[in-house]
Design an enzyme around this catalytic site. Structure first.
Site: not given
Ligand SMILES: *Cc1c(COP(=O)(O)O)cnc(C)c1O
Length: 375
Positions: A187
């Site tokens: 991210k």
């Molecule tokens: C990364 C992401 C999440 C959350 O992911 P985690 O691995 O639980 O932190 C939720 N929704 C979207 C669209 C994502 O790209």
């Protein structure tokens, strides 16, 4: 022969976090403090994050998924409810309502932004709908004014959208609805694993703070738990990394924007290849991934294999959620329900994308893609 080439030339990875001396020092400082959990870095990270977005409150949680769960509970989503959301997302956004025995109801996406289409969402609302869950997919702002006009509680999945800005100047995640960010290693900002829920509502902040910590009473009276809760806490080491990452966030976002502009130039003119939509109407993307739509009729799996042989990582991104095995088998979903989503999902490929992607790597990826597509 080709093995020799691969050994000498490093693969271009899909993602690579920016981590340096500041993160290392922050981790060591927490270790030496001996306060690894429920310590001062948690509120410090929350306050810095909230200030950055211009929103009153933020709650640090163990993942974006955990944040979605707590945000839906805070929005009042209960057993038997329906939550209208996008089928073109990471599965977490559709799974979260199921944790509360509510049902995700999908509606098709806008072919330009790839976000949940407000008109399709409105048509999917029933008297059981208790919330809307738009996703700012690939960091492009969802049309929040249109969703707000529907008059239902809203939870925003902003996990891919740190740094994105709406046309009216509000940060994505800064409009006051519970909005969820994720800090997985690919991210815009990472804490390894982790997440954050932003909100303008002090009562939502209090509920999430309690429910992430087993339902512990807000005054932290000795082990008084006054509601059902979970362990969705984020520790001090993660929050310290998050603080260091916030300090360099502008640089990292600028690096991603530069890489995106590089790809746009390097991939221009490939016939039939779809590129991410440019910013429009004042909305500004917070760059997360660079996803292209292959020309119609291209064999995607073969393309991805051929890119790999040329030292370029890529992956199908994202598959349609309603066509995943669990969703087909549990809810009877099938092809044809959401034609825009299905067309986009079948052609999407994520290319290597991270803040420190070099001009040379961009050229290599673009040359490989041109060659593989025969353009
Ligand atoms: C990364 C992401 C999440 C959350 O992911 P985690 O691995 O639980 O932190 C939720 N929704 C979207 C669209 C994502 O790209």
């Amino acid at each position: 022969m080709s093995l020799d080439v691969a050994a000498h030339e490093e693969e271009v990875p899909l993602a690579r976090p920016v981590l340096g001396a500041a993160e290392e020092a922050a981790v060591i400082e927490v270790l030496r403090s001996r306060q690894l959990s429920l310590g001062p870095r948690v509120p410090a990270f929350e306050q810095a994050f909230a200030a950055r977005l211009g929103v009153a409150h933020a709650c640090a949680v163990s993942s974006g998924t955990a944040g979605l769960h707590l945000a839906l509970r805070a929005a009042g989503v209960r057993d038997g409810d329906e939550v209208v959301t996008s089928p073109f997302s990471f599965p977490a956004s559709a799974n979260a309502p199921l944790f509360e025995r509510a049902r995700p109801v999908f509606a098709d996406i806008d072919p330009r932004t790839l976000n949940l289409d407000p008109a399709a969402a409105a048509a999917a609302v029933t008297d059981r709908t208790s919330a809307l869950l738009p996703v700012h997919i690939f960091g492009y702002p969802a049309d929040m004014p249109a969703f707000e006009a529907l008059g239902l509680p809203i939870v925003e999945d902003a996990c891919e959208a740190l740094g994105a800005v709406h046309a009216d100047g509000t940060a994505v995640g800064g409009r006051g609805h519970p909005s969820v960010f994720g800090f997985y290693a690919n991210k815009q900002l990472t804490t390894g694993e982790g997440g954050m829920v932003t909100t303008s509502d002090a009562a939502v902040k209090a509920q999430i703070d309690s429910e992430r910590n087993q339902g512990r009473a807000a005054n932290m009276q000795w082990l008084d738990f006054d509601r059902l809760g979970f362990n969705y806490r984020l520790g001090d080491i993660a929050c310290a990394i998050g603080l260091a990452q916030l300090d360099r966030l502008d640089d990292m976002l600028a690096g991603r924007a530069r890489a995106a502009a590089g790809y746009r130039a390097a991939l221009a003119g490939i016939e039939g290849l779809g590129l991410p939509c440019p910013d429009s109407g004042g909305d500004r993307r917070g760059w997360f991934v660079f996803v292209v739509q292959l020309p119609r009729g291209t064999d995607r799996d073969a393309t991805i294999r051929a890119l790999r042989e040329r030292g370029v990582q890529s992956k199908p991104y994202l598959p349609a959620i309603h066509l995943m095995t669990y969703y087909r088998e549990t809810f009877g979903h099938r092809e044809g329900e959401f034609p825009v989503c299905e067309d986009v999902a079948a052609r999407s490929v994520a290319l290597p994308f991270f803040p420190e992607l070099s001009e040379g790597q961009i050229e290599r990826v673009a040359a490989a893609l041109r060659e593989v597509l025969g353009r």
